[in-house]
Design a protein around this motif. Structure first.
Motif, PDB file in Angstrom:
ATOM      1  N   ASN A  13      31.646  47.203  39.824  1.00 30.80           N
ATOM      2  CA  ASN A  13      30.703  48.146  40.440  1.00 30.80           C
ATOM      3  C   ASN A  13      29.489  47.468  41.054  1.00 30.80           C
ATOM      4  OD1 ASN A  13      29.243  47.474  38.157  1.00 30.80           O
ATOM      5  ND2 ASN A  13      29.231  49.521  37.272  1.00 30.80           N
ATOM      6  N   GLY A  14      29.382  46.157  40.903  1.00 25.96           N
ATOM      7  CA  GLY A  14      28.308  45.403  41.548  1.00 25.96           C
ATOM      8  C   GLY A  14      28.764  44.608  42.747  1.00 25.96           C
ATOM      9  N   THR A  15      30.037  44.810  43.179  1.00 27.92           N
ATOM     10  CA  THR A  15      30.589  44.018  44.279  1.00 27.92           C
ATOM     11  C   THR A  15      30.655  44.813  45.577  1.00 27.92           C
ATOM     12  OG1 THR A  15      32.905  44.639  43.889  1.00 27.92           O
ATOM     13  CG2 THR A  15      32.046  42.772  42.633  1.00 27.92           C
ATOM     14  N   ASN A  53      32.856  44.429  49.444  1.00 29.54           N
ATOM     15  CA  ASN A  53      33.924  43.763  50.212  1.00 29.54           C
ATOM     16  C   ASN A  53      35.014  43.167  49.325  1.00 29.54           C
ATOM     17  OD1 ASN A  53      32.421  44.245  52.582  1.00 29.54           O
ATOM     18  ND2 ASN A  53      31.446  42.235  52.508  1.00 29.54           N
ATOM     19  N   TYR A  54      34.963  43.378  48.037  1.00 27.68           N
ATOM     20  CA  TYR A  54      35.924  42.744  47.126  1.00 27.68           C
ATOM     21  C   TYR A  54      37.069  43.697  46.811  1.00 27.68           C
ATOM     22  CZ  TYR A  54      37.910  40.327  43.125  1.00 27.68           C
ATOM     23  OH  TYR A  54      38.778  39.684  42.283  1.00 27.68           O
ATOM     24  N   ASP A  55      38.303  43.221  46.972  1.00 30.15           N
ATOM     25  CA  ASP A  55      39.463  44.058  46.656  1.00 30.15           C
ATOM     26  C   ASP A  55      40.486  43.338  45.785  1.00 30.15           C
ATOM     27  OD1 ASP A  55      40.519  42.265  48.427  1.00 30.15           O
ATOM     28  OD2 ASP A  55      41.308  43.756  49.836  1.00 30.15           O
ATOM     29  N   GLY A  56      40.050  42.344  45.032  1.00 26.30           N
ATOM     30  CA  GLY A  56      40.952  41.598  44.160  1.00 26.30           C
ATOM     31  C   GLY A  56      41.109  42.248  42.796  1.00 26.30           C
ATOM     32  N   LYS A  57      41.715  41.519  41.877  1.00 23.14           N
ATOM     33  CA  LYS A  57      42.016  42.011  40.539  1.00 23.14           C
ATOM     34  C   LYS A  57      41.073  41.472  39.472  1.00 23.14           C
ATOM     35  CE  LYS A  57      46.962  42.686  41.425  1.00 23.14           C
ATOM     36  NZ  LYS A  57      48.343  42.341  40.983  1.00 23.14           N
ATOM     37  N   GLY A  58      40.008  40.799  39.894  1.00 29.17           N
ATOM     38  CA  GLY A  58      39.100  40.197  38.926  1.00 29.17           C
ATOM     39  C   GLY A  58      39.559  38.801  38.531  1.00 29.17           C
ATOM     40  N   ASP A  59      38.697  38.085  37.851  1.00 30.14           N
ATOM     41  CA  ASP A  59      38.973  36.687  37.502  1.00 30.14           C
ATOM     42  C   ASP A  59      38.996  36.431  35.998  1.00 30.14           C
ATOM     43  OD1 ASP A  59      38.944  35.711  40.257  1.00 30.14           O
ATOM     44  OD2 ASP A  59      36.778  36.092  40.193  1.00 30.14           O
ATOM     45  N   PHE A  60      38.066  37.031  35.261  1.00 29.91           N
ATOM     46  CA  PHE A  60      37.851  36.606  33.883  1.00 29.91           C
ATOM     47  C   PHE A  60      37.586  37.775  32.941  1.00 29.91           C
ATOM     48  CE2 PHE A  60      36.058  32.959  36.395  1.00 29.91           C
ATOM     49  CZ  PHE A  60      37.021  32.021  36.048  1.00 29.91           C
ATOM     50  N   HIS A  61      37.781  37.489  31.649  1.00 24.96           N
ATOM     51  CA  HIS A  61      37.319  38.324  30.549  1.00 24.96           C
ATOM     52  C   HIS A  61      36.214  37.560  29.821  1.00 24.96           C
ATOM     53  CE1 HIS A  61      40.824  41.078  30.757  1.00 24.96           C
ATOM     54  NE2 HIS A  61      41.473  39.995  31.127  1.00 24.96           N
ATOM     55  N   TYR A  74      35.689  41.012  35.259  1.00 21.29           N
ATOM     56  CA  TYR A  74      34.598  40.222  35.826  1.00 21.29           C
ATOM     57  C   TYR A  74      35.093  39.333  36.963  1.00 21.29           C
ATOM     58  CZ  TYR A  74      32.082  41.695  31.674  1.00 21.29           C
ATOM     59  OH  TYR A  74      31.493  42.456  30.690  1.00 21.29           O
ATOM     60  N   ILE A  75      34.283  39.268  38.019  1.00 24.12           N
ATOM     61  CA  ILE A  75      34.577  38.477  39.211  1.00 24.12           C
ATOM     62  C   ILE A  75      33.599  37.322  39.266  1.00 24.12           C
ATOM     63  CG2 ILE A  75      34.638  38.509  41.738  1.00 24.12           C
ATOM     64  CD1 ILE A  75      34.836  41.813  40.037  1.00 24.12           C
ATOM     65  N   TYR A  76      34.080  36.133  39.579  1.00 24.06           N
ATOM     66  CA  TYR A  76      33.212  34.962  39.722  1.00 24.06           C
ATOM     67  C   TYR A  76      32.447  35.053  41.038  1.00 24.06           C
ATOM     68  CZ  TYR A  76      31.852  30.069  40.400  1.00 24.06           C
ATOM     69  OH  TYR A  76      31.152  28.923  40.633  1.00 24.06           O
ATOM     70  N   THR A  77      31.143  34.826  40.994  1.00 31.39           N
ATOM     71  CA  THR A  77      30.286  34.973  42.169  1.00 31.39           C
ATOM     72  C   THR A  77      30.177  33.714  43.022  1.00 31.39           C
ATOM     73  OG1 THR A  77      28.317  34.275  40.954  1.00 31.39           O
ATOM     74  CG2 THR A  77      28.835  36.655  40.955  1.00 31.39           C
ATOM     75  N   LEU A 134      33.473  27.246  28.022  1.00 36.10           N
ATOM     76  CA  LEU A 134      33.208  27.883  29.310  1.00 36.10           C
ATOM     77  C   LEU A 134      32.684  29.286  29.031  1.00 36.10           C
ATOM     78  CD1 LEU A 134      33.457  27.352  32.395  1.00 36.10           C
ATOM     79  CD2 LEU A 134      35.521  28.757  32.324  1.00 36.10           C
ATOM     80  N   TYR A 135      31.495  29.581  29.543  1.00 43.91           N
ATOM     81  CA  TYR A 135      30.816  30.847  29.266  1.00 43.91           C
ATOM     82  C   TYR A 135      30.491  31.572  30.564  1.00 43.91           C
ATOM     83  CZ  TYR A 135      30.073  29.813  24.302  1.00 43.91           C
ATOM     84  OH  TYR A 135      30.258  29.570  22.962  1.00 43.91           O
ATOM     85  N   GLY A 136      30.235  32.865  30.427  1.00 48.49           N
ATOM     86  CA  GLY A 136      29.851  33.681  31.562  1.00 48.49           C
ATOM     87  C   GLY A 136      28.533  34.393  31.313  1.00 48.49           C
ATOM     88  N   CYS A 137      27.782  34.602  32.382  1.00 49.65           N
ATOM     89  CA  CYS A 137      26.543  35.369  32.376  1.00 49.65           C
ATOM     90  C   CYS A 137      26.718  36.476  33.406  1.00 49.65           C
ATOM     91  CB  CYS A 137      25.374  34.450  32.751  1.00 49.65           C
ATOM     92  SG  CYS A 137      23.775  35.268  32.962  1.00 49.65           S
ATOM     93  N   VAL A 138      26.477  37.719  33.011  1.00 52.84           N
ATOM     94  CA  VAL A 138      26.767  38.860  33.884  1.00 52.84           C
ATOM     95  C   VAL A 138      25.596  39.111  34.830  1.00 52.84           C
ATOM     96  CG1 VAL A 138      27.381  41.290  33.974  1.00 52.84           C
ATOM     97  CG2 VAL A 138      28.255  39.864  32.117  1.00 52.84           C
ATOM     98  N   HIS A 139      25.886  39.119  36.123  1.00 51.59           N
ATOM     99  CA  HIS A 139      24.889  39.360  37.165  1.00 51.59           C
ATOM    100  C   HIS A 139      24.387  40.795  37.082  1.00 51.59           C
ATOM    101  CE1 HIS A 139      22.782  39.131  40.884  1.00 51.59           C
ATOM    102  NE2 HIS A 139      23.694  39.675  41.648  1.00 51.59           N
ATOM    103  N   THR A 140      23.063  40.955  37.164  1.00 48.69           N
ATOM    104  CA  THR A 140      22.472  42.285  37.056  1.00 48.69           C
ATOM    105  C   THR A 140      22.136  42.897  38.413  1.00 48.69           C
ATOM    106  OG1 THR A 140      20.288  41.264  36.770  1.00 48.69           O
ATOM    107  CG2 THR A 140      21.515  41.853  34.770  1.00 48.69           C
ATOM    108  N   GLY A 141      22.456  42.183  39.497  1.00 49.50           N
ATOM    109  CA  GLY A 141      22.231  42.710  40.834  1.00 49.50           C
ATOM    110  C   GLY A 141      23.545  43.030  41.524  1.00 49.50           C
ATOM    111  N   GLU A 142      23.625  42.760  42.826  1.00 49.46           N
ATOM    112  CA  GLU A 142      24.814  43.036  43.622  1.00 49.46           C
ATOM    113  C   GLU A 142      25.276  41.762  44.312  1.00 49.46           C
ATOM    114  OE1 GLU A 142      24.584  46.969  45.797  1.00 49.46           O
ATOM    115  OE2 GLU A 142      22.493  46.783  45.149  1.00 49.46           O
TER     116      GLU A 142
END
Length: 240
Positions: free
Chosen positions: A146-148, A150-158, A176-179, A212-220
């Motif tokens: 919901n923060g993307t 032009n993206y129509d993929g299946k996501g990248d990560f959990h 989650y999608i990698y930015t 390997l860790y992820g940080c969730v983007h709070t913008g768009e």
């Protein structure tokens, strides 16, 4: 105004790709120099770095490298160092390995077509706050669907409850999608393959080691991979 220090004052900016999906616009210019909202794609990335207080960019070049070097030589808001890949395109992982001697530990790494709107804090501040070198080899900025734009993929990560990353399974969807933005430790780059390779080779080892860790983007965030994605990206940027 005094800023809290970032995890690094330097980022590698990936700008060596062939830009095939952006054709015909890349027939005569490299993708990072395709115009979006009145300035080249790469300028959006470099300007955000400068706005956040970063000092230096290391930029790799390959396709139409002379044009890239000429434009970067006129960019004044950051000190820019070129990592020259004219001889061979090394892909994202190989590009970091070639540039490693130019990069502090850790360093930010960004795709040159990363276009985003910050949340309450800059993405560099968000990543810095989450960065823990004792536990992490890399920290990826990821975004929910919901923060993307032009993206129509299946996501990248959990992400697990601690923020550790696992890959999407084939034919499944991941949330989650990698930015294209991350913090990288030199530890991630150890014992690399001798041929060109993508960063996923290094990430897979870090996943196996739980580092390997992820940080969730709070913008768009906008994907800008093809010509038809430019107008929606410009519309988003016009909001700020």
């Amino acid at each position: 105004m005094n800023r809290a220090p970032l995890a690094s004052d330097t980022a590698m900016v990936m700008a060596a790709g062939l830009g095939k999906r952006m054709r015909p616009l890349t027939a005569s210019r490299p993708k990072p120099l395709v115009m979006v909202a009145g300035k080249p794609l790469i300028a959006h990335t470099l300007d955000r770095m400068a706005d956040a207080g970063m000092a230096r960019a290391v930029v790799n070049v390959h396709y139409l490298a002379d044009a890239m070097e000429a434009w970067l030589g006129r960019y004044a808001r950051l000190a820019v160092t070129i990592s020259d890949e004219r001889a061979a395109l090394l892909e994202t992982g190989g590009g970091m390995i070639k540039a490693q001697g130019l990069l502090p530990d850790p360093f930010f790494c960004l795709n040159s077509d990363a276009v985003w709107l910050d949340g309450p804090r800059s993405v560099f501040t968000e990543l810095t706050k989450a960065w823990d070198p004792a536990r992490m080899d890399a920290l990826l900025l990821v975004v929910r669907f919901n923060g993307t734009h032009n993206y129509d993929g299946k996501g990248d990560f959990h992400l697990d409850p601690l923020g550790r990353i696992s890959r999407r399974r084939p034919s499944r969807i991941a949330p989650y999608i990698y930015t294209g933005i991350q913090i990288v430790s030199h530890r991630l780059l150890r014992d690399p393959p001798e041929t060109a390779f993508g960063t996923m080779r290094l990430w897979e080892r870090a996943i196996e080691e739980g580092r390997l860790y992820g940080c969730v983007h709070t913008g768009e965030w906008c994907e800008v991979g093809s010509p038809e994605m430019i107008a929606p990206t410009e519309a988003l940027l016009a909001r700020v």
